[in-house]
Design a protein around this motif. Structure first.
Motif, short mmCIF file in Angstrom:
data_model
loop_
_atom_site.label_atom_id
_atom_site.label_comp_id
_atom_site.label_asym_id
_atom_site.label_seq_id
_atom_site.Cartn_x
_atom_site.Cartn_y
_atom_site.Cartn_z
N VAL A 166 49.90 44.16 29.89
CA VAL A 166 49.21 42.82 30.56
C VAL A 166 50.03 42.19 31.81
O VAL A 166 49.80 41.28 32.23
CB VAL A 166 49.04 41.59 29.55
N GLY A 167 51.01 43.24 32.14
CA GLY A 167 52.10 42.62 33.24
C GLY A 167 53.01 41.66 32.81
O GLY A 167 53.52 41.17 33.79
N GLN A 189 45.95 51.03 31.77
CA GLN A 189 45.40 50.19 32.93
C GLN A 189 44.81 51.01 33.99
O GLN A 189 44.62 50.43 35.28
CB GLN A 189 46.75 49.37 33.02
N GLN A 190 44.85 52.44 33.96
CA GLN A 190 44.48 53.24 34.87
C GLN A 190 45.65 53.26 36.17
O GLN A 190 44.83 53.12 37.11
CB GLN A 190 42.93 53.15 35.34
N ILE A 191 46.90 53.11 35.73
CA ILE A 191 47.94 53.48 36.88
C ILE A 191 48.18 54.84 36.95
O ILE A 191 48.39 55.37 35.93
CB ILE A 191 48.88 52.53 36.61
N THR A 193 59.22 47.58 36.30
CA THR A 193 58.45 48.21 37.59
C THR A 193 57.05 48.46 37.04
O THR A 193 56.22 48.15 37.89
CB THR A 193 59.17 49.67 37.95
N VAL A 194 56.82 49.09 35.75
CA VAL A 194 55.76 49.51 35.52
C VAL A 194 54.73 48.13 35.05
O VAL A 194 53.57 47.82 35.64
CB VAL A 194 55.58 50.35 33.98
N SER A 195 55.54 47.19 34.62
CA SER A 195 54.77 45.95 34.25
C SER A 195 54.33 45.21 35.66
O SER A 195 53.35 44.70 35.84
CB SER A 195 55.71 44.75 33.59
N ALA A 241 50.05 43.57 39.47
CA ALA A 241 49.76 43.46 40.73
C ALA A 241 48.09 43.77 40.79
O ALA A 241 47.45 43.28 41.49
CB ALA A 241 50.41 44.23 41.63
N LYS A 242 48.02 44.99 40.08
CA LYS A 242 46.60 45.78 40.00
C LYS A 242 45.70 44.74 39.41
O LYS A 242 44.41 44.44 39.73
CB LYS A 242 46.37 46.94 39.29
N ARG A 243 46.11 43.78 38.08
CA ARG A 243 45.49 43.10 37.57
C ARG A 243 45.11 41.92 38.64
O ARG A 243 43.82 41.23 38.27
CB ARG A 243 45.92 42.56 36.21
N GLN A 244 45.95 41.23 38.94
CA GLN A 244 45.68 40.19 40.21
C GLN A 244 44.73 40.52 41.19
O GLN A 244 43.94 39.60 41.42
CB GLN A 244 47.04 39.72 40.65
#
Length: 587
Positions: free
Chosen positions: A391-392, A433-435, A468-470, A475-478
């Motif tokens: 969830v970042g 999260q498809q990163i 870093t991963v969070s 950033a992607k979620r935002q």
């Protein structure tokens, strides 16, 4: 050191002048490598001459007044065992003279004296002396070599002493030989092991000028080391030694820098304990400096702490970090238990894996557990960590990571296993999260994590990895959420006239939950979904009132509020006037 044999010194003892003169004139003594340094007419005079002149060879007659030649020979052999004695005798005294040979007299000569016989005797005596001189020379060379190698032999003995239990009688005998003060009363020892490490960048592996911040002893030690190495190469390969210019023109290997730093460190440790016979300083087989204290255990720890700080301050390279870490064993009573103290100091030094470098670690301060506990993953904490990362929530993930790594680890392999668990959960969160790509798994960073030797270093790298991963996920979620709200706003602007449009229907249109859409609307616009939609409808109504002659209920239907009364109340609440008042002001 070369063997040089000077002419052998000869003393002639006889009470008859003619015999003495005959011995002197019979052969060419110089040609025989000898010189006659004196004569004596009786035994008493001979003893004085020997004391004064110290001859190598004495020719003596048997029968002389007061003391005969045999008695004289006995005194000389007792006082000066290296002197060679030849007895001069007649045929009637031959048997007596021959028996004297058994006493240690080297040879005898029969009267009348013949040159050939005298030459045989002198050759025999010269050969015996030269053989003894050669043996003495070789022994002297061995002693010199041993003297030169004594520091190495002493260091090897101390390392043997520290590596294993040695019988006390053997220990005391060898210690006395090497000048180590092992007393008989209240014996005991305490040991510190110092490790000097430096990470040398490739750019710094070059000539001496890249080390300007290192003290002068470093440069002196470096020159000594290079000279020794050059001499060894010349001896081994028959190659000429490089000049100083040639040496400085070529980069030096990193290992040389490590060796030189340890040598400088060794010298500084020795200087810290000047003329202290109770402190022994050696280099162990792992190139660590060992300080063995045979004195009282009062200030040892404080002294080692001060020494560590001085070394860390002095041993510096420009652009390089020099680490000085020390492990100290417990006080050990009895000289034979020094090996136990050494093992404890090494174990304390190994504990730097958990507390970090540049520390002084005492064995008694460690938490020693009787049984090594296996490492077990905490599934609940790992699941929670994955959730925070997915969830970042980087800060929450880092706090949880600190909690996970606060458990006691038995060895380096265990906290590497814990690191693997953490990296795995971060990878799962990234996949969820498809990163993809480098953002999901930085191979170099992960490789560094799995090879870390110190827990503080590992914690720092893991913390950075989790952050870093969070951050990437956040950033992607935002970005995704911002794009969703933009699409929702466009949808509402287009469909606000439909009275059925609301939070549930809009959420269904975008395949998200009502709660999630409501939270995103509040986060992105500062208003609830209903507040935002109502404000959108009121702005449209205000525009219609300005630009058309539509009746109020018609405008309400147009903006999706078909109930005239409810529309009228909402309009006045948001605009501050009724629709009639708004139109009258407009006209």
């Amino acid at each position: 050191m070369e063997l040089t044999v000077e002419p052998l010194k000869v003393l002639i003892v006889d009470d008859e002048y003619l015999i003495r003169n005959l011995l002197r004139m019979r052969i060419d003594w110089e040609q025989q490598g000898m010189t006659i340094i004196g004569e004596a007419s009786d035994a008493e005079e001979a003893l004085n001459q020997v004391e004064l002149l110290r001859p190598d060879i004495v020719f003596t007659d048997i029968y002389m007044p007061k003391m005969d030649g045999i008695e004289l020979s006995g005194i000389l052999m007792e006082r000066y065992p290296n002197i060679k004695i030849a007895v001069v005798t007649g045929h009637d005294e031959f048997e007596y003279a021959r028996q004297s040979v058994k006493l240690g007299i080297s040879d005898f000569i029969l009267k009348p004296i013949r040159a050939s016989e005298l030459l045989q005797v002198t050759a025999k005596l010269r050969a015996a002396i030269e053989q003894e001189v050669g043996r003495e020379y070789e022994l002297m060379k061995l002693r010199e070599e041993m003297k030169q190698g004594l520091p190495y032999l002493r260091e090897r003995f101390v390392n043997q002493w520290l590596s294993d239990v040695m019988p006390e009688d053997e220990l005391q005998e060898k210690a006395r030989f090497f000048g180590i003060p092992i007393s008989s009363g209240e014996p005991g020892s305490r040991i510190a092991v110092m490790e000097v490490e430096v990470a040398v960048p490739q750019a710094k592996i070059s000539a001496p000028e890249v080390y300007p911040h290192l003290s002068e002893p470093y440069h002196q030690t470096r020159q000594t080391y290079q000279a020794q190495r050059g001499t060894q190469q010349q001896q081994q390969h028959g190659q000429p030694q490089l000049s100083q210019h040639q040496t400085e023109a070529h980069p030096q290997p990193a290992e040389e820098i490590h060796i030189l730093l340890r040598m400088v460190g060794m010298k500084q440790v020795q200087a810290f304990y000047p003329q202290d016979s109770q402190t022994i300083i050696v280099m162990d087989p792992h190139n660590r400096i060992v300080v063995l204290s045979l004195g009282a255990d009062t200030e040892f720890t404080n002294q080692v702490q001060q020494l560590q700080e001085e070394l860390q301050h002095t041993l510096k390279l420009e652009g390089c970090e020099v680490d000085v870490t020390v492990g100290i064993g417990q006080w050990q009573s009895g000289w034979g238990r020094a090996c136990v103290g050494y093992r404890e100091a090494c174990r304390a030094l190994d504990y730097q894996a958990f507390v970090g470098k540049n520390q002084v670690i005492c064995f008694e301060d460690l938490v020693i557990e009787g049984v090594k506990r296996p490492y077990h993953s905490d599934a609940q904490l790992l699941q929670q960590l994955q959730f925070y990362v997915s969830v970042g929530a980087g800060e929450e993930a880092v706090l949880l990571l600190e909690r996970m790594l606060s458990v006691p680890f038995s060895d380096v392999s265990q906290f590497r296993m814990a690191a693997m668990d953490v990296v795995t959960e971060c990878q799962r969160a990234a996949i969820e999260q498809q990163i993809e790509g480098e953002h999901a798994l930085n191979k170099e960073a992960v490789a560094a994590i799995f090879t870390a030797d110190h827990l503080p270093e590992l914690k720092s790298m893991l913390e950075q990895h989790v952050r870093t991963v969070s951050d990437v996920i956040q950033a992607k979620r935002q970005a995704k959420e911002g794009n969703l709200i933009d699409r929702v706003i466009a949808y509402l602007e287009e469909n606000m006239g439909n009275a059925e449009v609301g939070l549930s229907s809009t959420a269904a249109a975008f395949y998200v939950s009502s709660g999630h859409l409501g939270r995103l609307m509040k986060k992105e616009t500062g208003q609830t979904f209903v507040e935002y939609l109502t404000q959108l409808r009121m702005k449209k109504a205000e525009m219609l009132l300005k630009q058309t002659d539509m009746k109020g209920y018609e405008i309400g239907e147009q903006v999706g509020i078909p109930d005239p009364h409810y529309f009228s109340v909402l309009f006045k609440k948001h605009i501050g006037r009724s629709m009639n008042e708004y139109r009258n002001v407009k006209t």
